[in-house]
Design a protein around this motif. Structure first.
Motif, PDB file in Angstrom:
ATOM      1  N   GLY A 108      -4.233  25.116  13.211  1.00 25.03           N
ATOM      2  CA  GLY A 108      -3.315  24.071  12.729  1.00 25.03           C
ATOM      3  C   GLY A 108      -4.023  22.946  12.005  1.00 25.03           C
ATOM      4  O   GLY A 108      -3.422  21.901  11.748  1.00 25.03           O
ATOM      5  N   GLY A 109      -5.305  23.122  11.684  1.00 27.61           N
ATOM      6  CA  GLY A 109      -6.071  22.085  10.984  1.00 27.61           C
ATOM      7  C   GLY A 109      -6.489  20.959  11.913  1.00 27.61           C
ATOM      8  O   GLY A 109      -6.202  20.973  13.120  1.00 27.61           O
ATOM      9  N   ALA A 110      -7.172  19.952  11.334  1.00 23.99           N
ATOM     10  CA  ALA A 110      -7.676  18.837  12.142  1.00 23.99           C
ATOM     11  C   ALA A 110      -6.522  18.082  12.790  1.00 23.99           C
ATOM     12  O   ALA A 110      -6.664  17.521  13.876  1.00 23.99           O
ATOM     13  N   GLN A 111      -5.354  18.062  12.131  1.00 22.71           N
ATOM     14  CA  GLN A 111      -4.215  17.337  12.712  1.00 22.71           C
ATOM     15  C   GLN A 111      -3.802  17.939  14.049  1.00 22.71           C
ATOM     16  O   GLN A 111      -3.310  17.232  14.926  1.00 22.71           O
ATOM     17  N   SER A 112      -4.022  19.234  14.237  1.00 27.11           N
ATOM     18  CA  SER A 112      -3.692  19.836  15.530  1.00 27.11           C
ATOM     19  C   SER A 112      -4.796  19.553  16.553  1.00 27.11           C
ATOM     20  O   SER A 112      -4.531  19.424  17.743  1.00 27.11           O
ATOM     21  N   VAL A 113      -6.021  19.426  16.081  1.00 27.38           N
ATOM     22  CA  VAL A 113      -7.124  19.131  17.011  1.00 27.38           C
ATOM     23  C   VAL A 113      -6.956  17.733  17.593  1.00 27.38           C
ATOM     24  O   VAL A 113      -7.144  17.509  18.795  1.00 27.38           O
ATOM     25  N   TYR A 114      -6.585  16.759  16.733  1.00 24.98           N
ATOM     26  CA  TYR A 114      -6.532  15.360  17.185  1.00 24.98           C
ATOM     27  C   TYR A 114      -5.122  14.895  17.534  1.00 24.98           C
ATOM     28  O   TYR A 114      -4.941  13.763  17.986  1.00 24.98           O
ATOM     29  N   GLY A 115      -4.124  15.748  17.288  1.00 25.75           N
ATOM     30  CA  GLY A 115      -2.757  15.417  17.696  1.00 25.75           C
ATOM     31  C   GLY A 115      -2.152  14.254  16.926  1.00 25.75           C
ATOM     32  O   GLY A 115      -1.364  13.489  17.485  1.00 25.75           O
ATOM     33  N   VAL A 116      -2.537  14.093  15.670  1.00 24.32           N
ATOM     34  CA  VAL A 116      -1.959  13.028  14.840  1.00 24.32           C
ATOM     35  C   VAL A 116      -1.252  13.687  13.659  1.00 24.32           C
ATOM     36  O   VAL A 116      -1.814  14.575  13.005  1.00 24.32           O
ATOM     37  N   GLU A 131     -25.535  10.138  18.441  1.00 20.48           N
ATOM     38  CA  GLU A 131     -24.217  10.488  17.924  1.00 20.48           C
ATOM     39  C   GLU A 131     -24.055   9.845  16.552  1.00 20.48           C
ATOM     40  O   GLU A 131     -24.305   8.641  16.407  1.00 20.48           O
ATOM     41  N   VAL A 132     -23.644  10.631  15.570  1.00 23.11           N
ATOM     42  CA  VAL A 132     -23.446  10.078  14.224  1.00 23.11           C
ATOM     43  C   VAL A 132     -21.957   9.946  13.971  1.00 23.11           C
ATOM     44  O   VAL A 132     -21.223  10.934  13.949  1.00 23.11           O
ATOM     45  N   THR A 133     -21.493   8.697  13.787  1.00 18.69           N
ATOM     46  CA  THR A 133     -20.053   8.467  13.600  1.00 18.69           C
ATOM     47  C   THR A 133     -19.745   7.614  12.367  1.00 18.69           C
ATOM     48  O   THR A 133     -18.585   7.384  12.065  1.00 18.69           O
ATOM     49  N   ILE A 167       0.835  -1.210   0.000  1.00 19.53           N
ATOM     50  CA  ILE A 167       0.000   0.000   0.000  1.00 19.53           C
ATOM     51  C   ILE A 167       0.869   1.260   0.000  1.00 19.53           C
ATOM     52  O   ILE A 167       1.699   1.464   0.889  1.00 19.53           O
ATOM     53  N   ALA A 168       0.679   2.101  -1.011  1.00 20.68           N
ATOM     54  CA  ALA A 168       1.457   3.338  -1.137  1.00 20.68           C
ATOM     55  C   ALA A 168       1.028   4.347  -0.081  1.00 20.68           C
ATOM     56  O   ALA A 168       1.871   5.003   0.536  1.00 20.68           O
ATOM     57  N   CYS A 169      -0.290   4.484   0.101  1.00 21.63           N
ATOM     58  CA  CYS A 169      -0.755   5.526   1.025  1.00 21.63           C
ATOM     59  C   CYS A 169      -2.182   5.298   1.483  1.00 21.63           C
ATOM     60  O   CYS A 169      -2.948   4.574   0.840  1.00 21.63           O
ATOM     61  N   ILE A 170      -2.485   5.940   2.590  1.00 21.53           N
ATOM     62  CA  ILE A 170      -3.880   6.146   3.014  1.00 21.53           C
ATOM     63  C   ILE A 170      -4.167   7.610   2.774  1.00 21.53           C
ATOM     64  O   ILE A 170      -3.358   8.474   3.133  1.00 21.53           O
ATOM     65  N   ILE A 171      -5.318   7.900   2.157  1.00 24.10           N
ATOM     66  CA  ILE A 171      -5.775   9.292   2.101  1.00 24.10           C
ATOM     67  C   ILE A 171      -7.098   9.365   2.855  1.00 24.10           C
ATOM     68  O   ILE A 171      -7.973   8.516   2.670  1.00 24.10           O
ATOM     69  N   VAL A 172      -7.208  10.360   3.732  1.00 23.23           N
ATOM     70  CA  VAL A 172      -8.411  10.462   4.569  1.00 23.23           C
ATOM     71  C   VAL A 172      -8.727  11.928   4.839  1.00 23.23           C
ATOM     72  O   VAL A 172      -7.812  12.756   4.948  1.00 23.23           O
ATOM     73  N   GLU A 173     -10.016  12.227   4.904  1.00 27.93           N
ATOM     74  CA  GLU A 173     -10.428  13.513   5.480  1.00 27.93           C
ATOM     75  C   GLU A 173     -10.411  13.274   6.997  1.00 27.93           C
ATOM     76  O   GLU A 173     -11.223  12.488   7.493  1.00 27.93           O
ATOM     77  N   PRO A 174      -9.523  13.910   7.745  1.00 28.98           N
ATOM     78  CA  PRO A 174      -9.433  13.587   9.177  1.00 28.98           C
ATOM     79  C   PRO A 174     -10.736  13.887   9.920  1.00 28.98           C
ATOM     80  O   PRO A 174     -11.040  13.236  10.925  1.00 28.98           O
ATOM     81  N   VAL A 175     -11.479  14.855   9.443  1.00 32.07           N
ATOM     82  CA  VAL A 175     -12.874  15.041   9.854  1.00 32.07           C
ATOM     83  C   VAL A 175     -13.642  14.960   8.545  1.00 32.07           C
ATOM     84  O   VAL A 175     -13.403  15.769   7.642  1.00 32.07           O
ATOM     85  N   ALA A 176     -14.509  13.963   8.403  1.00 31.56           N
ATOM     86  CA  ALA A 176     -15.181  13.782   7.113  1.00 31.56           C
ATOM     87  C   ALA A 176     -16.204  14.903   6.926  1.00 31.56           C
ATOM     88  O   ALA A 176     -17.126  15.051   7.729  1.00 31.56           O
ATOM     89  N   PRO A 220     -16.848  13.479  12.713  1.00 32.78           N
ATOM     90  CA  PRO A 220     -15.500  13.493  13.301  1.00 32.78           C
ATOM     91  C   PRO A 220     -14.941  12.075  13.450  1.00 32.78           C
ATOM     92  O   PRO A 220     -15.710  11.109  13.475  1.00 32.78           O
ATOM     93  N   PRO A 221     -13.628  11.963  13.583  1.00 32.24           N
ATOM     94  CA  PRO A 221     -13.036  10.636  13.793  1.00 32.24           C
ATOM     95  C   PRO A 221     -13.315  10.143  15.206  1.00 32.24           C
ATOM     96  O   PRO A 221     -13.317  10.944  16.140  1.00 32.24           O
ATOM     97  N   VAL A 222     -13.540   8.823  15.368  1.00 28.80           N
ATOM     98  CA  VAL A 222     -13.688   8.289  16.729  1.00 28.80           C
ATOM     99  C   VAL A 222     -12.287   8.170  17.332  1.00 28.80           C
ATOM    100  O   VAL A 222     -11.299   8.069  16.590  1.00 28.80           O
ATOM    101  N   PRO A 223     -12.183   8.179  18.682  1.00 22.44           N
ATOM    102  CA  PRO A 223     -10.864   8.056  19.295  1.00 22.44           C
ATOM    103  C   PRO A 223     -10.158   6.795  18.782  1.00 22.44           C
ATOM    104  O   PRO A 223     -10.753   5.729  18.702  1.00 22.44           O
ATOM    105  N   GLY A 224      -8.896   6.955  18.406  1.00 26.83           N
ATOM    106  CA  GLY A 224      -8.113   5.801  17.957  1.00 26.83           C
ATOM    107  C   GLY A 224      -8.078   5.612  16.446  1.00 26.83           C
ATOM    108  O   GLY A 224      -7.195   4.932  15.922  1.00 26.83           O
TER     109      GLY A 224
END
Ligand code: PLP
Length: 436
Positions: A257-265, A373-375, A207-216, A223-227
């Motif tokens: 800092g974008g979603a990456q700063s919100v979720y620390g990933v 909750e919609v996840t 697999i070359a990559c994963i592409i994801v909207e960190p918050v869809a 939003p992403p669930v924890p983990g």
């Protein structure tokens, strides 16, 4: 719209739409604008002022679309207009480098620390397409992973939604996309950590990559669930795959800092668009220097653009990036968004309409559902779409402009204040009551 919204006149919009259909496929330059998701005739807008949009019949609406995300300062913010006016007198483009390009690249790298180097392009689609090519070139692998319900622009290999879920390869969503392209795309359920681990256990090293909207933000707002983001970070590191966060929508929207700063990933690559162009056509992709250095002219991954780094888009983007760094900007945006959503929930509850909301920073989602909750994508798809359509038209009739689809996120701008929120909640009270 006219027949479904009898209290306001939209005859000029209706006439323009008739004419538009003679010359433009479906009368629109991007499909969602055609109102097919809600029925009726689309509005044609004449101008915008702060949080307001004014249509061709001079109706004024509170705008929660914000040009699909870029207008985080509202329409015609003086700093953005002034930056554009200055640049207009200096030229529209030179096909060569500018000091402002260096300035915006430096600003992006400062605000999003995972981005060590960045390249500007002219749309979000171009950004994701280029990031995928780069990830493939860097890893010398072909297969990619995306998630159900995530949209990354109309890139051939990304126009796949669900196929048959985990561990299956995708089927194209659009005619004209060769199956051979999407055969290289795995599609997994959003927020399903197990499915991701199972796929990587079997196929990880190819697999070359994963592409994801960190918050869809293209299946309403989920939003992403924890983990979830943490697990994909671990899997990509373990298997030498590139992790791409598509922050075209969430970048500078969910937080500075974008979603990456919100979720620390921390992703390896990030794609951006919308806000960084201040409302003008722009996109960007950036990330780890060792990966970015694989792009031409330094490396063998080709990528280019006649209008890339357009001085106008850069001027507008820089002005916007300056404004959003003012102290308290995101606190205020987040507070106003939350205030509006709390008010909507209270009014839905009072009317007995099953309803729930999601929010990350200045982005929000509203769901006609009994779920608290919609996840997941399946929960989004199970929402009451006919009820949303009636709500959409009732809100429009009361001068609130929402995205014309049950599957789009909403956007609040810094220009939305107490007056706009009060107007929205008054309209919502009428709209929810009309659904009973
Ligand atoms: C997350 C995401 N990625 C990519 C894109 C494509 O951007 P553009 O429409 O500028 O090509 C979009 C567009 O809405 C988006 O939301």
């Amino acid at each position: 719209m006219s027949d479904l919204n009898s209290h306001i006149s939209t005859k000029n919009s209706a006439a323009l739409f008739e004419e538009a259909q003679l010359y433009i496929p479906g009368g629109v330059n991007s499909p969602v604008r055609a109102f097919r998701g809600v029925g009726g005739t689309p509005l044609f807008f004449n101008h915008g002022e702060g949080a307001w949009l004014i249509d061709e019949d001079n109706n004024r609406y509170v705008d929660y679309v914000g040009a699909w995300g870029p207008l985080i300062l509202g329409h015609c913010h003086p700093a953005v207009i002034s930056a554009l006016q200055t640049q207009l007198t200096r030229g529209l483009g030179y096909g060569a480098s500018t000091a402002a390009e260096v300035e915006i690249a430096k600003t992006i790298c400062k605000l999003v620390p995972s981005i060590e180097k960045v390249r500007l392009v002219t749309s979000g689609t171009e950004a994701t397409m280029s990031a995928i090519r780069l990830a493939r070139g860097y890893t010398r692998r072909d297969k990619i992973v995306k998630f159900e319900g995530c949209y990354h622009g109309h890139v051939d290999g990304l126009l796949v939604k669900a196929g048959s879920g985990a561990l299956t390869l995708g089927e194209p969503d659009s005619l004209g996309v060769p199956k051979a392209y999407t055969d290289l795309t795995y599609v997994l359920p959003f927020n399903d950590i197990y499915a991701m681990k199972a796929l990587f256990a079997k196929e990880g090293d190819s697999i070359a990559c994963i592409i994801v909207e960190p918050v869809a933000g293209n299946m309403n707002l989920v939003p992403p669930v924890p983990g979830f983001l943490e697990s994909m970070r671990e899997l990509c590191t373990q298997h030498g795959s590139v992790l791409i966060f598509d922050e075209v929508m969430t970048g500078f929207r969910t937080a500075l800092g974008g979603a990456q700063s919100v979720y620390g990933v921390t992703p390896d690559l990030t794609t951006l668009g919308k806000v960084i162009g201040g409302g003008l056509p722009v996109g960007a992709f950036g990330g780890r220097a060792d990966i970015m250095n694989c792009i031409a002219p330094l490396g063998a991954v080709y990528q280019a653009g006649t209008l890339a780094g357009s001085p106008l888009a850069v001027a507008a983007g820089l002005a916007m990036l300056t404004e959003i760094q003012r102290p308290g900007f995101y606190e205020s945006l987040t507070k106003h968004t939350a205030q509006m959503l709390t008010g909507l929930q209270e009014r839905a509850d009072a009317a007995g309409i099953p309803f729930s909301t999601n929010q990350v920073g200045g982005m929000f989602g509203c769901f006609f559902t009994t779920e608290e909750e919609v996840t997941t994508f399946d929960q989004v798809m199970a929402c009451n779409v006919p009820q949303f359509k009636r709500y959409f038209h009732a809100m429009l009739e009361n001068k609130i402009y929402l995205a014309p689809s049950a599957f789009e996120a909403g956007f609040v701008s810094a220009a939305h204040g107490e007056n706009e929120i009060a107007a929205t909640l008054n309209a919502a009270e009428i709209a929810f009551a009309s659904l009973k």
